[in-house]
Design a protein around this motif. Structure first.
Motif, PDB file in Angstrom:
ATOM      1  N   LYS A  53       0.864  -1.181   0.000  1.00  0.00           N
ATOM      2  CA  LYS A  53       0.000   0.000   0.000  1.00  0.00           C
ATOM      3  C   LYS A  53       0.900   1.230   0.000  1.00  0.00           C
ATOM      4  O   LYS A  53       1.767   1.357   0.863  1.00  0.00           O
ATOM      5  N   PRO A  54       0.723   2.105  -0.980  1.00  0.00           N
ATOM      6  CA  PRO A  54       1.646   3.243  -1.091  1.00  0.00           C
ATOM      7  C   PRO A  54       1.564   4.172   0.126  1.00  0.00           C
ATOM      8  O   PRO A  54       0.479   4.479   0.598  1.00  0.00           O
ATOM      9  N   GLN A  55       2.722   4.570   0.627  1.00  0.00           N
ATOM     10  CA  GLN A  55       2.775   5.474   1.784  1.00  0.00           C
ATOM     11  C   GLN A  55       2.822   6.928   1.328  1.00  0.00           C
ATOM     12  O   GLN A  55       2.499   7.820   2.095  1.00  0.00           O
ATOM     13  N   GLN A  56       3.315   7.134   0.097  1.00  0.00           N
ATOM     14  CA  GLN A  56       3.373   8.515  -0.399  1.00  0.00           C
ATOM     15  C   GLN A  56       3.082   8.558  -1.892  1.00  0.00           C
ATOM     16  O   GLN A  56       3.085   7.529  -2.564  1.00  0.00           O
ATOM     17  N   LYS A  57       2.865   9.787  -2.355  1.00  0.00           N
ATOM     18  CA  LYS A  57       2.556   9.969  -3.765  1.00  0.00           C
ATOM     19  C   LYS A  57       3.751   9.604  -4.638  1.00  0.00           C
ATOM     20  O   LYS A  57       4.906   9.754  -4.214  1.00  0.00           O
ATOM     21  N   GLU A  58       3.445   9.125  -5.845  1.00  0.00           N
ATOM     22  CA  GLU A  58       4.508   8.796  -6.813  1.00  0.00           C
ATOM     23  C   GLU A  58       3.869   8.902  -8.189  1.00  0.00           C
ATOM     24  O   GLU A  58       3.077   8.052  -8.579  1.00  0.00           O
ATOM     25  N   SER A  59       4.171   9.998  -8.867  1.00  0.00           N
ATOM     26  CA  SER A  59       3.534  10.277 -10.148  1.00  0.00           C
ATOM     27  C   SER A  59       3.693   9.088 -11.101  1.00  0.00           C
ATOM     28  O   SER A  59       4.787   8.566 -11.279  1.00  0.00           O
ATOM     29  N   THR A  60       2.584   8.653 -11.709  1.00  0.00           N
ATOM     30  CA  THR A  60       2.576   7.430 -12.512  1.00  0.00           C
ATOM     31  C   THR A  60       1.804   7.652 -13.808  1.00  0.00           C
ATOM     32  O   THR A  60       0.651   8.071 -13.769  1.00  0.00           O
ATOM     33  N   GLN A  61       2.478   7.401 -14.947  1.00  0.00           N
ATOM     34  CA  GLN A  61       1.809   7.550 -16.242  1.00  0.00           C
ATOM     35  C   GLN A  61       1.726   6.190 -16.943  1.00  0.00           C
ATOM     36  O   GLN A  61       2.727   5.491 -17.050  1.00  0.00           O
TER      37      GLN A  61
END
Lengths: 305, 250
Positions: free
Chosen positions: B168-176
């Protein structure tokens, strides 16, 4: 191109999981008693990809009828005219000559909203409801340019505001809307147990000349006095007896098996289709049920209205 | 507000109110509870199954109890506008986007649900009938690339394609990403870098050729050798044509 006179004999409700089996056995003797197929427009309108290819394959080989689930003829929300236009286009696109719906409702929208609940809910049987539903059926027929069939629905709750019997309600609606009857044999039986009436007496009050085709199905017995219309079991003997009775009274009419849950392999399912064909064969009387003129297409029917 | 309705419609409103919220709405006078319960179960279970089938990962990540509460709230609060069954998940997505939730939900939930829904969408979106006019072997540099109608460019704040119960992601991570349906009707996702995402966005939004789009990209990057960007980019477009994302040119 299918015409209404091609909707004859025995039909099967088309479920996606059955399509590969139909494709694999197409043309074989085993499928001889599948004369037409039924689909819900709500599942097939505007599909692309694999589903679109499957539908094209089916439409090239079988006459198709459309049996809707969410038109909500008895609903408070405005009749969904945009959706009906889509249905109309769809019927023309695949040359589908028959469209039927349920005497039920599936929306609770207020003030212009639809509010789909995606289920078949029981309309209270009142005089006002007769006029309301009949008007919406007429509106539907005007938009489509063809008559529709309406199905007697199964239900589990008798509305305390009803002031008439189900049979009187159905007959009044059919008369006032001048539409066809999509007779669900299993639903008569389910309701007869749920509300304690004689299904054969009910059948005797049905206007046989309005029957466009009929449904057979199985149900789930939740309690001795409560049957749930699951379409997930085999058809039981009392329902077969009702079908036989109906053929005796009205002559044979096209009859379709609905199996939506707990679906057996096609080579097992065909046993019930063959049984329907046997009953039709046995019924000696000539059909008093709705007899469309041969070679009437959906488009040509428009001019008859 | 319903006082002026006929009695059968007032009854219908009470009936459906109870179906939408059996835990709070009063039982209906004259209707046996166990009979009403049949409808309460059927309506909820059908909706629950339609929604859950589309969002297996979101369901797992959220856990049974929260997922149940969320789908109950969807039935209670959302007025669905389409009769088409395959659009139920899309309505659920719209509900997530527009309604304030009582329970605390992970910040990535909407993105994750969108990612799960878009797979269904790509699988069933109709082909564009005008696409038959595309020249399958046309020049990607000198003409406008035509994309398959199922192609969607996706831009998420979280790495949705890597989310699972254990991750489960703990922080944002721009994903395209891009999603599309290939000629064999299989839905595929392709991970994109930021530059390729910009290139495809340009080509989707403007009626320009591959070379024109790449020239704009090179300018934006202030690249000293725009020609190398153009050659590299044309290679990417050719690769996308091989995979069926680009179906030709016009």
């Amino acid at each position: 191109m299918a015409v209404i006179s091609q909707i004859q004999g025995v039909g099967l409700g088309l479920k996606r999981e059955l399509i590969p089996q139909i494709q694999a056995s197409y043309g074989q003797k085993e499928l001889a008693n599948i004369n037409f197929l039924e689909i819900a427009p709500e599942n097939w309108i505007n599909v692309g990809g694999k589903s679109a290819r499957q539908l094209e394959w089916i439409a090239e080989r079988y006459p198709i009828v459309c049996h809707g689930l969410c038109l909500s003829l008895g609903g408070l929300s405005p009749l969904n005219v945009g959706f009906l236009q889509q249905v109309k286009t769809f019927l023309h696109q695949y040359q589908i000559p028959v469209y039927t719906e349920h005497l039920s409702y599936s929306t609770d929208g207020f003030k212009g909203e639809q509010g789909y609940l995606y289920d078949l809910l029981p309309i209270p049987f009142t005089e006002e409801a007769v006029h309301y539903v009949a008007k919406r059926i007429r509106q539907t027929q005007d938009i489509l340019g063809q008559r529709i069939g309406v199905e007697n629905a199964s239900s589990y709750v008798a509305s305390p505001v009803s002031d008439m019997k189900e049979l009187d309600f159905i007959n009044a609606v059919l008369e006032e809307a001048d539409c066809l009857l999509h007779l669900d044999i299993n639903n008569i039986y389910v309701n007869s147990v749920n509300f304690g009436f004689d299904p054969h007496a009910f059948l005797s009050g049905i206007p046989g000349e309005r029957i466009i085709y009929s449904h057979m199905a199985g149900h789930y017995q939740q309690a001795p006095d409560l049957l749930v219309d699951t379409h997930g079991e085999n058809v039981i003997d009392p329902v077969w007896a009702l079908l036989e009775d109906a053929y005796q009274r009205f002559g044979t009419f096209p009859t379709l098996l609905e199996r939506d849950n707990n679906i057996p392999p096609l080579n097992v399912l065909v046993h019930e289709l063959n049984k329907i064909a046997d009953y039709q064969h046995k019924a000696r009387h000539s059909s008093a049920a709705y007899q469309p003129t041969a070679h009437v297409t959906a488009a040509a029917m428009a001019t008859e209205l | 507000m319903s006082a002026d309705l006929p009695s059968f419609q007032r009854y219908q409103l009470a009936f459906t109110a109870r179906l939408r919220d059996p835990h709070h709405q009063p039982p209906i006078a004259g209707v046996p509870r166990e009979r009403m319960a049949v409808y309460e179960e059927i309506v909820f279970n059908n909706l629950f199954e339609s929604v859950s089938a589309c969002f297996p990962v979101a369901q797992k990540v959220l856990g049974k109890r929260k997922w149940l509460k969320l789908t109950q709230a969807f039935l209670r609060e959302y007025s669905a506008s389409t009769p088409l069954f395959r659009k139920i998940p899309e309505q659920f997505l719209h509900y997530l986007e527009t309604n304030q939730q009582e329970q605390a939900l992970p910040p990535y939930l909407y993105s994750l649900c969108h990612y799960e829904w878009v797979e269904l969408f790509a699988a069933s979106v109709p082909e564009d009938i005008h696409h038959g006019n595309a020249d399958a072997s046309g020049d990607l540099a000198k003409q406008q690339p035509v994309f398959t109608a199922s192609m969607q460019l996706l831009d998420y704040e979280y790495p949705v394609h890597k989310i699972s119960q254990r991750h489960k992601p703990q922080q944002k991570e721009s994903t395209q990403l891009l999603v599309y349906r290939n000629a064999d009707d299989q839905v595929k996702f392709i991970e994109l870098n930021a530059v390729t995402h910009s290139l495809l966005t340009l080509l989707l939004e403007q009626a320009i050729t591959g070379e024109q789009a790449l020239t704009l990209i090179a300018k934006e990057l202030q690249h000293p050798q725009p020609e190398s960007i153009i050659q590299f980019g044309l290679g990417i477009l050719e690769d996308l044509r091989q995979q069926g994302v680009i179906i030709g040119t016009r």
